[in-house]
Design a protein around this motif. Structure first.
Motif, PDB file in Angstrom:
ATOM      1  N   GLN A  39      89.683 -44.884  75.865  1.00 50.11           N
ATOM      2  CA  GLN A  39      89.210 -44.387  74.830  1.00 50.11           C
ATOM      3  C   GLN A  39      90.507 -44.872  73.833  1.00 50.11           C
ATOM      4  O   GLN A  39      91.543 -44.528  73.992  1.00 50.11           O
ATOM      5  N   GLU A  44      84.455 -42.182  71.332  1.00 49.98           N
ATOM      6  CA  GLU A  44      83.806 -41.742  72.689  1.00 49.98           C
ATOM      7  C   GLU A  44      84.341 -42.597  73.834  1.00 49.98           C
ATOM      8  O   GLU A  44      84.775 -43.777  74.019  1.00 49.98           O
ATOM      9  N   ARG A  45      85.037 -42.179  74.945  1.00 52.05           N
ATOM     10  CA  ARG A  45      84.851 -42.771  76.229  1.00 52.05           C
ATOM     11  C   ARG A  45      84.200 -43.684  76.431  1.00 52.05           C
ATOM     12  O   ARG A  45      82.815 -42.822  76.650  1.00 52.05           O
ATOM     13  N   ALA A  97      88.287 -42.461  86.748  1.00 51.94           N
ATOM     14  CA  ALA A  97      87.846 -41.068  87.832  1.00 51.94           C
ATOM     15  C   ALA A  97      86.937 -41.321  88.766  1.00 51.94           C
ATOM     16  O   ALA A  97      86.989 -42.434  89.124  1.00 51.94           O
ATOM     17  N   ARG A 110      77.872 -42.590  82.485  1.00 50.66           N
ATOM     18  CA  ARG A 110      78.629 -41.752  81.270  1.00 50.66           C
ATOM     19  C   ARG A 110      79.510 -40.919  81.591  1.00 50.66           C
ATOM     20  O   ARG A 110      79.320 -40.455  82.882  1.00 50.66           O
ATOM     21  N   PRO A 111      80.765 -40.822  80.623  1.00 50.62           N
ATOM     22  CA  PRO A 111      81.761 -40.019  81.363  1.00 50.62           C
ATOM     23  C   PRO A 111      81.226 -38.883  81.908  1.00 50.62           C
ATOM     24  O   PRO A 111      82.153 -38.291  82.823  1.00 50.62           O
ATOM     25  N   SER A 112      80.312 -38.113  81.387  1.00 52.33           N
ATOM     26  CA  SER A 112      80.295 -36.379  82.065  1.00 52.33           C
ATOM     27  C   SER A 112      79.437 -37.174  83.978  1.00 52.33           C
ATOM     28  O   SER A 112      79.745 -35.368  84.756  1.00 52.33           O
ATOM     29  N   THR A 113      79.486 -37.848  84.362  1.00 49.40           N
ATOM     30  CA  THR A 113      79.217 -37.854  85.877  1.00 49.40           C
ATOM     31  C   THR A 113      79.927 -37.873  86.510  1.00 49.40           C
ATOM     32  O   THR A 113      79.510 -37.423  87.921  1.00 49.40           O
ATOM     33  N   TYR A 114      81.531 -37.449  85.883  1.00 49.50           N
ATOM     34  CA  TYR A 114      82.515 -38.483  86.520  1.00 49.50           C
ATOM     35  C   TYR A 114      83.418 -36.963  86.377  1.00 49.50           C
ATOM     36  O   TYR A 114      83.388 -36.451  85.885  1.00 49.50           O
ATOM     37  N   PRO A 115      83.340 -36.049  88.300  1.00 47.49           N
ATOM     38  CA  PRO A 115      84.333 -34.467  87.761  1.00 47.49           C
ATOM     39  C   PRO A 115      85.969 -34.810  87.591  1.00 47.49           C
ATOM     40  O   PRO A 115      85.875 -33.729  87.821  1.00 47.49           O
ATOM     41  N   TRP A 117      89.127 -36.670  86.840  1.00 45.59           N
ATOM     42  CA  TRP A 117      90.002 -37.562  86.110  1.00 45.59           C
ATOM     43  C   TRP A 117      91.023 -37.430  86.386  1.00 45.59           C
ATOM     44  O   TRP A 117      91.966 -36.207  86.799  1.00 45.59           O
TER      45      TRP A 117
END
Length: 127
Positions: A39, A44-45, A97, A110-115, A117
């Motif tokens: 990033q 966006e990341r 991640a 998608r970054p949101s898939t990885y809880p 970090w």
């Protein structure tokens, strides 16, 4: 819970190389996949590379194919990113991640898939 710690960033000249590491601890036996994102300010990341933890299958974004290599050491619970032929446009904060459970289908980008970090490590490529 999984804790991730990146290391290995720094300043390098164009054409140089760096190796990033991401050490995982906690519930690592449940790891399905790990990935590297990067990033820059105001952007966006973005997905850089990923690896399926059990099979070792690897995936890359087009801009780093043939230059970056993602790998893992299951015993050490560590993921690596070998970066070669670095370009100024590779300058960014690099984050690892992780996702747990079972990964079916294509590698999530998608970054949101990885809880989980890490805190990130800065890579700066000078021209």
């Amino acid at each position: 819970q999984v804790q991730l710690v990146e290391s290995g960033g720094g300043l390098v000249q164009t054409g140089g190389s760096l190796r990033l590491s991401c050490a995982a601890s906690g519930r690592t036996s449940s790891t399905a996949a790990m990935a590297w994102f990067r990033q820059t300010p105001g952007k966006e990341r973005e997905f850089v590379a990923g690896i399926r933890w059990k099979t070792g299958g690897t995936y890359y974004t087009d801009s780093v194919k043939d230059r970056f290599t993602v790998s893992r050491d299951n015993g050490a619970n560590t993921m690596y990113l070998e970066m070669a032929s670095l370009k100024p446009e590779d300058t960014a904060g690099y984050y690892c991640a992780a996702m747990l459970g079972t990964l079916i289908g294509i590698m999530p980008r998608r970054p949101s898939t990885y809880p989980y970090w890490g805190q990130g490590t800065q890579v700066t490529v000078s021209s």
